[in-house]
Design a protein around this motif. Structure first.
Motif, mmCIF file in Angstrom:
data_model
loop_
_atom_site.group_PDB
_atom_site.id
_atom_site.type_symbol
_atom_site.label_atom_id
_atom_site.label_comp_id
_atom_site.label_asym_id
_atom_site.label_seq_id
_atom_site.Cartn_x
_atom_site.Cartn_y
_atom_site.Cartn_z
ATOM 1 N N GLN A 141 -51.404 -30.591 11.919
ATOM 2 C CA GLN A 141 -52.195 -31.718 11.411
ATOM 3 C C GLN A 141 -51.516 -32.392 10.209
ATOM 4 O O GLN A 141 -52.093 -32.481 9.116
ATOM 5 C CB GLN A 141 -53.601 -31.248 11.016
ATOM 6 C CG GLN A 141 -54.338 -30.562 12.155
ATOM 7 C CD GLN A 141 -55.747 -30.153 11.772
ATOM 8 O OE1 GLN A 141 -56.580 -31.007 11.457
ATOM 9 N NE2 GLN A 141 -56.017 -28.864 11.789
ATOM 10 N N LEU A 161 -50.985 -34.730 4.664
ATOM 11 C CA LEU A 161 -50.421 -35.792 3.835
ATOM 12 C C LEU A 161 -51.514 -36.542 3.083
ATOM 13 O O LEU A 161 -51.359 -36.873 1.895
ATOM 14 C CB LEU A 161 -49.620 -36.756 4.708
ATOM 15 C CG LEU A 161 -48.948 -37.938 3.995
ATOM 16 C CD1 LEU A 161 -47.916 -37.435 2.989
ATOM 17 C CD2 LEU A 161 -48.292 -38.874 5.015
ATOM 18 N N LEU A 162 -52.620 -36.826 3.757
ATOM 19 C CA LEU A 162 -53.723 -37.551 3.126
ATOM 20 C C LEU A 162 -54.274 -36.778 1.934
ATOM 21 O O LEU A 162 -54.458 -37.339 0.842
ATOM 22 C CB LEU A 162 -54.834 -37.814 4.156
ATOM 23 C CG LEU A 162 -56.112 -38.456 3.596
ATOM 24 C CD1 LEU A 162 -55.814 -39.841 3.040
ATOM 25 C CD2 LEU A 162 -57.199 -38.502 4.673
ATOM 26 N N TRP A 221 -50.922 -35.420 9.308
ATOM 27 C CA TRP A 221 -51.527 -36.600 8.675
ATOM 28 C C TRP A 221 -52.668 -36.207 7.751
ATOM 29 O O TRP A 221 -52.848 -36.812 6.681
ATOM 30 C CB TRP A 221 -52.013 -37.581 9.748
ATOM 31 C CG TRP A 221 -50.876 -38.144 10.547
ATOM 32 C CD1 TRP A 221 -50.621 -37.961 11.877
ATOM 33 C CD2 TRP A 221 -49.820 -38.973 10.043
ATOM 34 N NE1 TRP A 221 -49.485 -38.607 12.247
ATOM 35 C CE2 TRP A 221 -48.957 -39.248 11.134
ATOM 36 C CE3 TRP A 221 -49.505 -39.508 8.802
ATOM 37 C CZ2 TRP A 221 -47.821 -40.031 11.019
ATOM 38 C CZ3 TRP A 221 -48.369 -40.287 8.674
ATOM 39 C CH2 TRP A 221 -47.547 -40.542 9.763
#
Length: 560
Positions: free
Chosen positions: A182, A187-188, A184
């Motif tokens: 996961q 990173l978020l 993304w």
């Protein structure tokens, strides 16, 4: 202590009192080279417990405890309870982790974020993991905290280790594996944690002169250039400005890790006999540990280094040693090697104690030490100052160290095949040795810090303070008195760059400015190393240098 120890604490105090949680400051000067999380943690402790030296140390101490617990749980998850326990206690009682957490540096907390990130990475690659979203959020949070502790290496190390591991296990191009990670979401979360400070620091500290890739005296390019280019890229290339640091020889940097993991490094050869088959969770973890160690050590092989820069690999080394002990790999040889090393250390230190017992311990410990100022840019540079005469002041710590080493040598010898007993004896011996080290640090305190000068200054009539160095030499005085000072010829080292900012305070004075103030008729105090006294006498005359307090080669002087 003086130097970085009190510097970190005073920055945290200034943030708390000023309300500026973005820009770190020393003596009012912007200090842009470090990320702020370690300051925020100390400032939070100050808010809860008050501003005390012991309160400054609480966040780091708790972080180290958490690091040892994470190491235990990481090992337990992959290799079983016994391997986890042995790994956790190996890290907790290793020399390096104890030694390099006596000073307020963020490396142990950075190590914690790296360990958590790689544990989450391993958990997310398990198809049967029940809470993948929670582990992805935890990974992003750990990466974000790492960025706020020591910059981009907090991403480079775990990302490099993770990608190398995926390449070694042929998962690098696996869509299913990347979906489980996961990225993304990770990173978020990382950006939510770390981006706000980086953006605000850039906006609040803009460039003053034209942008340049080469900073020099009088140039100020703001936070972005100094932090990302100077402190990351140019430091890696050994081109950082200003040049106020040293570096450990590469071969020594590698070999010293055996000392930092001492005494558990005696069992590291057993890791060669462990299984690294990716068909088992234990094998996969060990393969990740090799990637972890390799990425960090290769990175620093091509960069500047301090002795403690390899701290991020301590959990990996402890996990390998713990696994080797739990599986009985090399344990017999490691046990006899431990007996030999600890026995030899007990004999050597016992001999030093016998010789030192006949020497007088008059005056101050500093009088018996040698001076190697050219080595003080290294973390352990002061170790070279020890002489036989200095051990006359350290008889109790020496006696405790001899007892600790003797306990381990005898206990490990009689433990034979009882692995749990051997580990328990080694842990007990190291706990006693750490107490010996703590007592030795207490004796060294007047030499490594300036608390007595700070006390004398607090008890003296009001006056303006001048410091004859670049702040760091007497940083504990600034912490204990919570005062700012004029810095005599102090525009150097870590304060130099910030001194050229457009809003920098005018705290830097030269010899002429010092003489003018000292002879003005107003009360001034001066903090100085005794080695600078001849020059000061030439400037204002000995009759105008009144000693308020002297301690361990340092003086607090007054002009009246």
């Amino acid at each position: 202590m003086d130097d970085v120890d009190a510097v970190q604490a005073q920055i945290a105090r200034t943030m708390l009192e000023s309300g500026d949680w973005v820009t770190a400051r020393l003596d009012g000067v912007a200090y842009l080279e470090k990320s702020p999380l370690i300051y925020w943690m100390m400032a939070g402790s100050f808010r809860v417990f008050g501003v005390h030296d012991w309160a400054a140390r609480i966040p780091l101490a708790l972080s180290v405890v958490l690091l040892c617990w994470v190491t235990y749980r990481f090992g337990r998850w992959a290799m079983g309870e016994q391997a986890g326990v042995f790994s956790g206690v190996a890290l907790a009682t290793s020399v390096g982790l104890y030694l390099f957490t006596r000073i307020q540096i963020p490396d142990a907390v950075l190590t914690l974020t790296i360990a958590v990130t790689l544990w989450a990475w391993m958990r997310l690659q398990e198809p049967e993991e029940a809470n993948p979203r929670a582990w992805a959020i935890l990974m992003g949070f750990a990466l974000g905290c790492g960025l706020l502790l020591k910059g981009l290496i907090a991403i480079v190390f775990p990302l490099g280790a993770g990608l190398l591991y995926m390449a070694a296990t042929r998962q690098l191009w696996s869509g299913a594996t990347w979906k489980r990670l996961q990225p993304w979401l990770v990173l978020l979360v990382m950006m939510v944690v770390a981006a706000p400070w980086h953006v605000l620091a850039t906006l609040w500290n803009p460039p003053y002169f034209a942008f340049s890739m080469h900073s020099g005296p009088g140039e100020y390019h703001g936070f972005f250039w100094f932090y990302f280019f100077n402190e990351h890229l140019l430091r890696f290339l050994n081109l950082r400005y200003p040049r106020d640091y040293n570096t450990v020889p590469r071969a020594l940097f590698w070999v010293l890790n055996l000392a930092w993991l001492f005494p558990w490094s005696a069992f590291l050869p057993g890791a060669v006999k462990l299984s690294y088959n990716r068909g088992s969770r234990a094998g996969r973890l060990r393969l990740m540990l090799l990637c972890w160690i390799g990425v960090v050590m290769v990175f620093f092989t091509f960069s500047t280094t301090q002795e403690y820069y390899s701290m991020p690999i301590y959990p990996a080394l402890a996990l390998l040693a713990g696994a080797a002990i739990a599986e009985g790999r090399w344990v017999r040889a490691g046990r006899w090697f431990t007996v030999a090393i600890f026995g030899s250390l007990a004999i050597v230190l016992g001999t030093v104690l016998f010789m030192a017992a006949r020497l007088p311990a008059k005056g101050e410990l500093a009088d018996a030490l040698a001076q190697h100022p050219e080595m003080y840019t290294l973390s352990l540079g002061h170790m070279l100052d020890l002489t036989l005469g200095a051990f006359a002041y350290l008889k109790l710590p020496l006696a405790l160290a001899v007892a600790a080493f003797a306990i381990v040598a005898v206990g490990a010898a009689i433990a034979r095949r009882r692995v749990g007993l051997m580990v328990a004896v080694m842990v007990a011996g190291m706990v006693v040795f750490f107490q010996a080290a703590r007592l030795a640090l207490v004796r060294f305190d007047p030499y490594m810090g300036s608390y007595q000068l700070a006390t004398a200054l607090l008890e003296s009539p009001p006056g303006t303070l001048i410091e004859a160095d670049a702040y760091y030499a007497f940083s504990s005085v600034f912490f204990y008195t919570n005062r700012e000072a004029l810095l005599l010829n102090g525009r150097s080292a870590n304060l130099e760059y910030g001194s050229y900012a457009p809003n920098a305070p005018q705290v830097f004075i030269d010899d002429a400015g010092f003489v003018r103030r000292w002879e003005s008729g107003e009360r001034y105090y001066l903090l100085t190393d005794n080695g600078d006294l001849p020059h000061l006498r030439e400037l204002v005359g000995e009759a105008h240098l009144h000693v308020v307090k002297q301690s361990s080669g340092k003086s607090l002087l007054s002009n009246m």
